[in-house]
Structures are given as structure tokens and as C-alpha cells.
Design a protein around this motif. Structure first.
Motif, PDB file in Angstrom:
ATOM      1  N   GLY A  84       7.968  -0.543   4.716  1.00 39.67           N
ATOM      2  CA  GLY A  84       7.016   0.533   4.469  1.00 39.67           C
ATOM      3  C   GLY A  84       6.421   1.077   5.750  1.00 39.67           C
ATOM      4  O   GLY A  84       6.267   2.295   5.915  1.00 39.67           O
ATOM      5  N   ALA A  85       6.085   0.180   6.687  1.00 36.51           N
ATOM      6  CA  ALA A  85       5.552   0.629   7.978  1.00 36.51           C
ATOM      7  C   ALA A  85       6.582   1.452   8.735  1.00 36.51           C
ATOM      8  O   ALA A  85       6.254   2.453   9.394  1.00 36.51           O
ATOM      9  N   GLU A  86       7.850   1.054   8.631  1.00 37.97           N
ATOM     10  CA  GLU A  86       8.911   1.798   9.315  1.00 37.97           C
ATOM     11  C   GLU A  86       9.088   3.186   8.705  1.00 37.97           C
ATOM     12  O   GLU A  86       9.311   4.170   9.426  1.00 37.97           O
ATOM     13  N   LEU A  87       8.973   3.296   7.396  1.00 42.19           N
ATOM     14  CA  LEU A  87       9.051   4.613   6.763  1.00 42.19           C
ATOM     15  C   LEU A  87       7.911   5.502   7.218  1.00 42.19           C
ATOM     16  O   LEU A  87       8.086   6.709   7.428  1.00 42.19           O
ATOM     17  N   ARG A  88       6.732   4.922   7.382  1.00 46.92           N
ATOM     18  CA  ARG A  88       5.612   5.712   7.895  1.00 46.92           C
ATOM     19  C   ARG A  88       5.907   6.207   9.303  1.00 46.92           C
ATOM     20  O   ARG A  88       5.594   7.347   9.650  1.00 46.92           O
ATOM     21  N   ARG A  89       6.492   5.340  10.133  1.00 48.06           N
ATOM     22  CA  ARG A  89       6.821   5.744  11.502  1.00 48.06           C
ATOM     23  C   ARG A  89       7.763   6.941  11.522  1.00 48.06           C
ATOM     24  O   ARG A  89       7.701   7.786  12.411  1.00 48.06           O
ATOM     25  N   HIS A  90       8.657   6.998  10.531  1.00 49.19           N
ATOM     26  CA  HIS A  90       9.635   8.083  10.481  1.00 49.19           C
ATOM     27  C   HIS A  90       9.167   9.248   9.621  1.00 49.19           C
ATOM     28  O   HIS A  90       9.938  10.181   9.383  1.00 49.19           O
ATOM     29  N   ALA A 110       0.833  -1.195   0.000  1.00 49.31           N
ATOM     30  CA  ALA A 110       0.000   0.000   0.000  1.00 49.31           C
ATOM     31  C   ALA A 110       0.869   1.247   0.000  1.00 49.31           C
ATOM     32  O   ALA A 110       2.009   1.225   0.459  1.00 49.31           O
ATOM     33  N   PRO A 111       0.366   2.365  -0.537  1.00 47.61           N
ATOM     34  CA  PRO A 111       1.112   3.614  -0.485  1.00 47.61           C
ATOM     35  C   PRO A 111       1.490   3.974   0.944  1.00 47.61           C
ATOM     36  O   PRO A 111       0.810   3.591   1.892  1.00 47.61           O
ATOM     37  N   ILE A 112       2.599   4.684   1.064  1.00 47.82           N
ATOM     38  CA  ILE A 112       3.069   5.078   2.391  1.00 47.82           C
ATOM     39  C   ILE A 112       2.139   6.152   2.946  1.00 47.82           C
ATOM     40  O   ILE A 112       2.036   7.253   2.405  1.00 47.82           O
ATOM     41  N   ASN A 113       1.439   5.827   4.020  1.00 45.83           N
ATOM     42  CA  ASN A 113       0.473   6.723   4.648  1.00 45.83           C
ATOM     43  C   ASN A 113       0.879   6.958   6.092  1.00 45.83           C
ATOM     44  O   ASN A 113       1.774   6.293   6.625  1.00 45.83           O
ATOM     45  N   PRO A 114       0.190   7.891   6.800  1.00 41.81           N
ATOM     46  CA  PRO A 114       0.488   8.075   8.210  1.00 41.81           C
ATOM     47  C   PRO A 114       0.312   6.765   8.974  1.00 41.81           C
ATOM     48  O   PRO A 114      -0.511   5.930   8.614  1.00 41.81           O
ATOM     49  N   PRO A 115       1.100   6.535  10.037  1.00 40.94           N
ATOM     50  CA  PRO A 115       1.033   5.268  10.755  1.00 40.94           C
ATOM     51  C   PRO A 115      -0.309   5.055  11.433  1.00 40.94           C
ATOM     52  O   PRO A 115      -0.997   6.012  11.800  1.00 40.94           O
ATOM     53  N   THR A 116      -0.685   3.824  11.595  1.00 41.67           N
ATOM     54  CA  THR A 116      -1.910   3.483  12.310  1.00 41.67           C
ATOM     55  C   THR A 116      -1.545   2.503  13.408  1.00 41.67           C
ATOM     56  O   THR A 116      -0.572   1.758  13.306  1.00 41.67           O
ATOM     57  N   PRO A 117      -2.353   2.441  14.485  1.00 46.50           N
ATOM     58  CA  PRO A 117      -2.024   1.537  15.590  1.00 46.50           C
ATOM     59  C   PRO A 117      -2.204   0.072  15.233  1.00 46.50           C
ATOM     60  O   PRO A 117      -1.842  -0.796  16.010  1.00 46.50           O
ATOM     61  N   THR A 158       8.152 -13.432   3.323  1.00 46.57           N
ATOM     62  CA  THR A 158       8.184 -13.251   1.875  1.00 46.57           C
ATOM     63  C   THR A 158       8.687 -11.852   1.565  1.00 46.57           C
ATOM     64  O   THR A 158       8.722 -10.969   2.432  1.00 46.57           O
ATOM     65  N   SER A 159       9.047 -11.609   0.322  1.00 44.37           N
ATOM     66  CA  SER A 159       9.492 -10.265  -0.043  1.00 44.37           C
ATOM     67  C   SER A 159       8.376  -9.253   0.155  1.00 44.37           C
ATOM     68  O   SER A 159       8.639  -8.093   0.507  1.00 44.37           O
ATOM     69  N   ALA A 160       7.130  -9.679  -0.048  1.00 47.30           N
ATOM     70  CA  ALA A 160       6.008  -8.760   0.155  1.00 47.30           C
ATOM     71  C   ALA A 160       5.887  -8.353   1.613  1.00 47.30           C
ATOM     72  O   ALA A 160       5.689  -7.170   1.929  1.00 47.30           O
ATOM     73  N   ASN A 161       6.023  -9.304   2.535  1.00 46.42           N
ATOM     74  CA  ASN A 161       5.918  -8.969   3.953  1.00 46.42           C
ATOM     75  C   ASN A 161       7.142  -8.204   4.447  1.00 46.42           C
ATOM     76  O   ASN A 161       7.018  -7.312   5.299  1.00 46.42           O
ATOM     77  N   LEU A 162       8.315  -8.527   3.928  1.00 42.41           N
ATOM     78  CA  LEU A 162       9.502  -7.747   4.296  1.00 42.41           C
ATOM     79  C   LEU A 162       9.352  -6.307   3.808  1.00 42.41           C
ATOM     80  O   LEU A 162       9.691  -5.351   4.523  1.00 42.41           O
ATOM     81  N   ALA A 163       8.824  -6.143   2.594  1.00 41.09           N
ATOM     82  CA  ALA A 163       8.600  -4.796   2.062  1.00 41.09           C
ATOM     83  C   ALA A 163       7.559  -4.056   2.881  1.00 41.09           C
ATOM     84  O   ALA A 163       7.695  -2.856   3.151  1.00 41.09           O
ATOM     85  N   ALA A 164       6.515  -4.757   3.296  1.00 43.72           N
ATOM     86  CA  ALA A 164       5.481  -4.114   4.107  1.00 43.72           C
ATOM     87  C   ALA A 164       6.042  -3.652   5.445  1.00 43.72           C
ATOM     88  O   ALA A 164       5.674  -2.580   5.957  1.00 43.72           O
ATOM     89  N   ALA A 165       6.953  -4.437   6.031  1.00 42.49           N
ATOM     90  CA  ALA A 165       7.572  -4.034   7.291  1.00 42.49           C
ATOM     91  C   ALA A 165       8.427  -2.783   7.110  1.00 42.49           C
ATOM     92  O   ALA A 165       8.421  -1.880   7.953  1.00 42.49           O
TER      93      ALA A 165
END
Length: 286
Positions: free
Chosen positions: A90-96, A9-16, A81-88
Motif C-alpha cells: 500500500g505504501a508503494e502504491l502511494r509512492r507511485h 488504511a486507505p491509500i493516501n498521499p505518501p508521508t515521510p 505478517t500478511s497485514a505488514n506485507l499488505a501495508a508495504a
């Protein structure tokens, strides 16, 4: 031997409800954001030979992927998987608060970088020796080669404090993926060898990588640069990316192996800087 990979998913503001682990980050410099991702069994330490030079021009964010280096593994219900590693990532980029970034990776990190390109928040990709397009036979060979390398690392890990101190000692383990393994710094070599032996997610990620099939590649519209060492035995597999990526460029790194970052740091930095400065130009093989 296929796994359908969901688009990031596009990088969006973090969610809980993200649920992704917080990853170790080595961040340096200022300027446009540049994310660095490492290969299987390694960590952000693999990028050390070029990080300071890149940090002169970019806001460099080098992550340890989940289950490697200093980062915790993914939750038990999420396969690496590469998809889940990428999602992790992506979530970190949102956090920052990173809304847009170029992404570079080598080996597994290159595959994850290309998966991140499913997000429009990724502006460009530098893929160094990307795996992931192997035939069933090549995947089987790769899986067992990496498993053997893991066993070798486990056997050598107690000797890492001594092996890492000499050029000949560094060559014992790193000749398999670097043409000039003695150019690794002693502290980096020790950390990479011990990390390869101790990575919590090595086996699971190796298994997942043998099954992953990236189906989204033809839909990537961002410019992609593939950097490939002329001594990399994976070149026939990597060449297949030229037939599926719509906006791809290619550059050889003379004399370099599968992980060219310490083989020729100057050439890697120069190629990355030139590409990222002209990433909107028409694609061309080099």
C-alpha cells in the motif's frame, strides 16, 4: 495460534513517516491499475508468463514482496505478517500515485491481496490458490513442507544454471506446485529457483504465515474471484473462503496446480479479464 491483523488504511498521499521499504516493481502497459503479487519464496518473475498479455489491457504493477526477489526486507521491528506485507505494498502504491487498483495474487500473494482489500482503494481481488484458512494441523504441515522445499532449493541452487536449461531439469524442483513445470522459461526457472534458496525473508514469512488468521474477511465488500487449479492439493483449505467472503466467485482451472500461471497462461488471463470487466455484477460460483 492467532494474530489479530489490523486493517490497511486507505491509500493516501505518501508521508515521510511511512517507514516501509521501497519495493522492486516491474511495470508494463496502460489502463486501469492491476497489482500482481507472488507466492512465498518466489518473486514477480512468477507472473512473467501472463504479464505482457495483461499489459495489453491494464497498467500492470508486479511487485517483489519485502525480502523476496529484488526487494529489501521489512524493518526488524515489523514481522512479515500478511497485514505488514499488505501495508508495504500500500505504501508503494502511494509512492507511485495509484489511487485505485485491482489486486491479484497467488498463494501468499493471494492472502496479501485479500488483506489489501481492507482498503476501499482496492476495487477487486483475484485470489489464486489463497492459503491462510488452514486448521492447526494443516498449518503445521504447510510450515514444514515449505521449510523442506526451502532446503531442497538451497541444495539445488548451485545446479540451477544446468537444471533450468532442460524440461526435465525444470521438473525436478517445480513439480511440487506446477502441473507443467517444463513450460516455465529457462531464465525464469533459474531465477525462481535461486530466489527461493536465497530469499532473505523466507523463514520469517513462513513462520508468520503459520500463525496469521485473517479476521477481516467477512467485512470485504469488493468482488473477489478465487481461481483454483483442479490439481492443487490445498483445495479443501481454499474452499473455506467461499463461506466467509460476502462477494465471492469461484472458477476452476482444469489440470492446473497450486501456481497455475505457467500451466495455462491463456486460461488465467481470460478468467482475470472477464472477472475484472464484470466485477460489479452479482456474485456467482462457477
Amino acid at each position: 495460534m492467532t494474530a489479530v491483523l489490523p486493517a490497511l488504511a486507505p491509500i493516501n498521499p505518501p508521508t515521510p513517516t511511512d517507514g516501509w521499504p521501497e519495493l522492486f516493481l516491474d511495470r508494463r502497459g496502460s489502463g486501469p491499475a492491476l497489482v500482481l503479487l507472488h507466492g512465498l519464496g518466489e518473486s514477480s518473475v512468477g507472473w512473467h508468463p501472463v504479464m505482457d498479455r495483461l499489459a495489453e489491457h491494464f497498467d500492470v504493477l508486479a511487485f517483489d514482496l519485502p525480502g523476496f526477489g529484488q526487494s529489501p526486507a521489512l524493518p526488524a521491528d515489523r514481522q512479515p505478517t500478511s497485514a505488514n506485507l499488505a501495508a508495504a505494498v500500500g505504501a508503494e502504491l502511494r509512492r507511485h500515485g495509484i489511487a485505485s487498483a485491482a489486486v491479484a495474487g497467488y498463494s501468499l500473494g493471494a492472502r496479501v491481496a485479500l488483506q489489501l482489500a481492507a482498503s476501499p482503494s482496492v476495487s477487486a481481488v483475484v485470489a489464486i490458490g489463497p492459503d491462510g484458512l488452514g486448521t492447526p494441523w494443516e498449518r503445521w504441515q504447510g510450515y514444514w513442507y515449505l521449510s523442506a522445499a526451502r532446503m531442497m532449493a538451497a541444495g539445488l541452487a548451485p545446479l540451477a544454471p544446468w537444471l533450468s536449461q532442460s524440461p526435465a531439469g525444470r521438473a525436478v524442483f517445480f513439480t511440487g506446485n506446477r502441473s507443467l513445470p517444463w513450460q516455465l522459461g529457462s531464465a525464469d526457472a533459474r531465477e525462481l529457483l535461486e530466489g527461493y534458496a536465497d530469499s532473505a525473508s523466507f523463514d520469517a514469512t513462513n513462520r508468520a504465515g503459520a500463525l496469521d488468521v485473517a479476521r477481516h474477511l467477512p467485512s470485504i465488500r469488493q468482488p473477489v474471484l478465487i481461481l483454483q487449479g483442479t490439481n492443487d492439493p490445498m483445495t479443501p483449505q481454499v474452499l473455506r473462503y467461499l463461506g466467509v467472503l460476502p462477494n465471492v466467485r469461484w472458477r476452476w482451472l482444469a489440470g492446473a496446480h497450486h501456481v497455475p500461471i505457467s500451466d495455462d497462461p491463456g486460461a488465467v488471463v481470460a478468467a482475470m479479464r472477464e472477472f475484472l470487466a464484470t466485477a460489479d455484477a452479482p456474485s456467482a460460483a462457477e
